[in-house]
Design a protein around this motif. Structure first.
Motif, PDB file in Angstrom:
ATOM      1  N   LEU A 137       4.114 116.508  88.401  1.00  0.00           N
ATOM      2  CA  LEU A 137       3.965 115.521  88.935  1.00  0.00           C
ATOM      3  C   LEU A 137       3.975 113.675  88.311  1.00  0.00           C
ATOM      4  O   LEU A 137       2.748 114.122  86.782  1.00  0.00           O
ATOM      5  CB  LEU A 137       1.890 115.336  90.071  1.00  0.00           C
ATOM      6  N   TYR A 138       4.599 113.860  88.298  1.00  0.00           N
ATOM      7  CA  TYR A 138       5.399 112.840  87.130  1.00  0.00           C
ATOM      8  C   TYR A 138       4.225 111.194  88.139  1.00  0.00           C
ATOM      9  O   TYR A 138       5.799 110.434  88.492  1.00  0.00           O
ATOM     10  CB  TYR A 138       6.022 112.205  86.769  1.00  0.00           C
ATOM     11  N   LEU A 139       3.828 110.796  87.860  1.00  0.00           N
ATOM     12  CA  LEU A 139       3.152 108.774  88.390  1.00  0.00           C
ATOM     13  C   LEU A 139       4.061 108.082  87.292  1.00  0.00           C
ATOM     14  O   LEU A 139       3.435 107.786  86.241  1.00  0.00           O
ATOM     15  CB  LEU A 139       1.405 108.969  87.708  1.00  0.00           C
ATOM     16  N   ASP A 140       5.006 107.803  88.181  1.00  0.00           N
ATOM     17  CA  ASP A 140       5.421 106.443  87.292  1.00  0.00           C
ATOM     18  C   ASP A 140       5.345 105.037  87.624  1.00  0.00           C
ATOM     19  O   ASP A 140       5.589 105.094  88.812  1.00  0.00           O
ATOM     20  CB  ASP A 140       7.113 106.894  87.965  1.00  0.00           C
ATOM     21  N   VAL A 175      14.253 110.407  82.134  1.00  0.00           N
ATOM     22  CA  VAL A 175      15.547 111.307  81.601  1.00  0.00           C
ATOM     23  C   VAL A 175      14.837 112.768  82.073  1.00  0.00           C
ATOM     24  O   VAL A 175      15.998 114.162  82.665  1.00  0.00           O
ATOM     25  CB  VAL A 175      16.315 111.314  80.366  1.00  0.00           C
ATOM     26  N   ARG A 176      13.770 112.514  81.337  1.00  0.00           N
ATOM     27  CA  ARG A 176      13.002 114.133  81.564  1.00  0.00           C
ATOM     28  C   ARG A 176      13.134 114.355  83.300  1.00  0.00           C
ATOM     29  O   ARG A 176      12.832 115.445  83.284  1.00  0.00           O
ATOM     30  CB  ARG A 176      11.608 113.821  80.986  1.00  0.00           C
ATOM     31  N   ALA A 177      12.616 113.376  84.308  1.00  0.00           N
ATOM     32  CA  ALA A 177      12.648 113.960  85.249  1.00  0.00           C
ATOM     33  C   ALA A 177      13.468 114.396  86.112  1.00  0.00           C
ATOM     34  O   ALA A 177      13.951 115.278  86.908  1.00  0.00           O
ATOM     35  CB  ALA A 177      11.498 112.649  86.308  1.00  0.00           C
ATOM     36  N   ARG A 178      14.748 113.670  85.540  1.00  0.00           N
ATOM     37  CA  ARG A 178      16.208 114.235  86.428  1.00  0.00           C
ATOM     38  C   ARG A 178      16.850 115.298  85.395  1.00  0.00           C
ATOM     39  O   ARG A 178      17.278 115.950  86.600  1.00  0.00           O
ATOM     40  CB  ARG A 178      16.831 112.808  85.957  1.00  0.00           C
ATOM     41  N   GLU A 179      15.672 115.634  84.718  1.00  0.00           N
ATOM     42  CA  GLU A 179      17.076 117.073  84.206  1.00  0.00           C
ATOM     43  C   GLU A 179      16.001 118.020  84.623  1.00  0.00           C
ATOM     44  O   GLU A 179      16.810 119.663  84.548  1.00  0.00           O
ATOM     45  CB  GLU A 179      16.624 116.675  82.468  1.00  0.00           C
ATOM     46  N   ARG A 180      14.913 118.174  84.796  1.00  0.00           N
ATOM     47  CA  ARG A 180      13.878 119.043  85.518  1.00  0.00           C
ATOM     48  C   ARG A 180      13.522 119.348  86.879  1.00  0.00           C
ATOM     49  O   ARG A 180      12.541 118.173  86.948  1.00  0.00           O
ATOM     50  CB  ARG A 180      12.254 119.276  83.530  1.00  0.00           C
ATOM     51  N   PRO A 181      14.023 120.141  87.184  1.00  0.00           N
ATOM     52  CA  PRO A 181      13.611 120.223  88.648  1.00  0.00           C
ATOM     53  C   PRO A 181      11.798 120.674  89.252  1.00  0.00           C
ATOM     54  O   PRO A 181      11.694 120.409  90.199  1.00  0.00           O
ATOM     55  CB  PRO A 181      14.518 121.266  88.920  1.00  0.00           C
ATOM     56  N   GLN A 182      11.328 121.015  88.051  1.00  0.00           N
ATOM     57  CA  GLN A 182       9.433 121.032  88.120  1.00  0.00           C
ATOM     58  C   GLN A 182       9.283 119.634  88.338  1.00  0.00           C
ATOM     59  O   GLN A 182       8.156 119.791  88.849  1.00  0.00           O
ATOM     60  CB  GLN A 182       9.118 122.179  87.462  1.00  0.00           C
ATOM     61  N   ILE A 183       9.303 118.478  87.558  1.00  0.00           N
ATOM     62  CA  ILE A 183       9.295 117.406  87.966  1.00  0.00           C
ATOM     63  C   ILE A 183       9.041 116.513  88.740  1.00  0.00           C
ATOM     64  O   ILE A 183      10.505 116.545  89.445  1.00  0.00           O
ATOM     65  CB  ILE A 183       9.026 116.704  86.386  1.00  0.00           C
ATOM     66  N   VAL A 184       8.427 116.289  89.440  1.00  0.00           N
ATOM     67  CA  VAL A 184       8.441 115.564  90.837  1.00  0.00           C
ATOM     68  C   VAL A 184       7.518 114.189  90.547  1.00  0.00           C
ATOM     69  O   VAL A 184       5.915 113.303  90.433  1.00  0.00           O
ATOM     70  CB  VAL A 184       7.213 115.878  92.037  1.00  0.00           C
ATOM     71  N   ARG A 185       8.694 113.258  90.629  1.00  0.00           N
ATOM     72  CA  ARG A 185       8.025 112.036  90.842  1.00  0.00           C
ATOM     73  C   ARG A 185       7.043 110.892  91.590  1.00  0.00           C
ATOM     74  O   ARG A 185       7.790 111.479  92.822  1.00  0.00           O
ATOM     75  CB  ARG A 185      10.088 110.584  89.756  1.00  0.00           C
ATOM     76  N   ILE A 186       6.220 111.146  91.391  1.00  0.00           N
ATOM     77  CA  ILE A 186       5.703 109.981  91.927  1.00  0.00           C
ATOM     78  C   ILE A 186       5.817 107.861  92.218  1.00  0.00           C
ATOM     79  O   ILE A 186       4.881 107.721  91.133  1.00  0.00           O
ATOM     80  CB  ILE A 186       4.402 110.189  92.149  1.00  0.00           C
ATOM     81  N   ASP A 187       5.791 107.746  93.032  1.00  0.00           N
ATOM     82  CA  ASP A 187       5.935 106.303  92.713  1.00  0.00           C
ATOM     83  C   ASP A 187       4.682 105.428  93.086  1.00  0.00           C
ATOM     84  O   ASP A 187       3.737 105.909  94.182  1.00  0.00           O
ATOM     85  CB  ASP A 187       6.273 105.339  93.824  1.00  0.00           C
ATOM     86  N   ALA A 188       4.116 105.303  91.228  1.00  0.00           N
ATOM     87  CA  ALA A 188       2.320 104.503  91.466  1.00  0.00           C
ATOM     88  C   ALA A 188       2.450 103.585  90.906  1.00  0.00           C
ATOM     89  O   ALA A 188       1.088 103.340  91.068  1.00  0.00           O
ATOM     90  CB  ALA A 188       2.089 105.802  90.097  1.00  0.00           C
ATOM     91  N   ASN A 189       3.331 102.972  91.594  1.00  0.00           N
ATOM     92  CA  ASN A 189       3.080 101.453  91.759  1.00  0.00           C
ATOM     93  C   ASN A 189       2.656 100.629  93.133  1.00  0.00           C
ATOM     94  O   ASN A 189       1.501  99.854  93.307  1.00  0.00           O
ATOM     95  CB  ASN A 189       4.342 100.491  91.722  1.00  0.00           C
TER      96      ASN A 189
END
Ligand code: Z5A
Length: 213
Positions: A137-140, A175-189
């Motif tokens: 879970l990538y909190l952006d 970049v990493r989030a685009r390359e790896r399907p296991q990464i889910v980007r969450i808009d943490a703003n």
């Protein structure tokens, strides 16, 4: 309790103040609600030796730290953490929830410090052969807003970096989030309640596919 032959490895990533620790609690409670035993941990750290390396890494120092020396210290801590804590837990069928892992090294040491991504990938293969998160879970969060959230506490060696360092870190995460399907980007703003609703959805979505033995 639900038992799997091998547990799943979930990581939470993002810049400082993005909400990793706050939301780790949410992820843990969803997993426990579904009957999984959870081991929550963090990097750098997670064992006594790795926590000592963390103090070395985060403490202020007069000497400029070479980026490769920093990278190797991070992987030394990680190798110990994986061997002594993460792998044994996964083998015992527990789910491991870790704040930060090697995606942080791609973001901070490769993106932020300029270490070659190939070098990070090679060290990763040595430190944790074949082990990658099942879900990240990538909190952006925008660096300025996130730093405001933590502005009242004393800053570590990384948090004292200049703004352009954090922009490079964020770009490397993207970049990493685009390359790896296991990464889910969450808009943490967004406000915490909205972020947490999305996290619950992401974890439940993952469980519907990967939560069976
Ligand atoms: N590092 C590295 O360089 N390479 C690596 O490979 C690894 C690490 C593994 C320490 O990490 C440093 O190590 C890190 C990168 C480097 N450096 N920096 N800078 P850390 O994970 O221990 O440190 P951190 O990222 O600085 O953690 P943090 O500041 O504690 O952030 P957080 O856990 O993401 O935030 P939080 O504590 O959950 O939330 C902070 C506050 O914001 C808190 O009051 C919350 O209530 C509030 N919050 C959270 N979300 C929201 C929203 N959505 N709205 C409003 N307020 C919110």
């Amino acid at each position: 309790m639900t038992r799997l032959s091998r547990g799943r490895f979930i990581t939470i990533e993002g810049g400082e103040g993005a909400g990793k620790s706050t939301n780790a609690e949410v992820v843990r409670s969803v997993l426990e609600r579904y009957g999984f035993g959870v081991l929550a941990t963090r990097e750098p750290g997670g064992t006594p030796l790795a926590e000592e390396i963390r103090s070395v890494l985060l403490g202020p120092r007069d000497e400029a730290v070479d980026p490769m020396a920093e990278t190797m210290l991070i992987f030394a801590a990680r190798a110990q953490h994986v061997a002594r804590v993460i792998e044994p837990a996964l083998r015992a069928g527990r789910w491991v929830l870790c704040e930060r892992f090697t995606d942080s090294t791609f973001a901070y040491q490769a993106g932020g410090r300029g270490v070659a991504a190939e070098a990070v990938a090679k060290l990763a293969e040595l430190a944790h052969p074949g082990l990658w998160p099942d879900l990240t879970l990538y909190l952006d969060a925008a660096p300025d807003a996130a730093m405001t959230r933590i502005s009242t506490r004393s800053l570590d060696r990384f948090e004292r970096e200049r703004r352009d360092f954090f922009d490079r870190v964020r770009e490397a995460y993207a970049v990493r989030a685009r390359e790896r399907p296991q990464i889910v980007r969450i808009d943490a703003n967004r406000d915490l309640a909205s972020v947490q609703r999305e996290i619950v959805r992401a974890v439940e979505g993952f469980l519907s596919v990967h939560g069976k033995a």
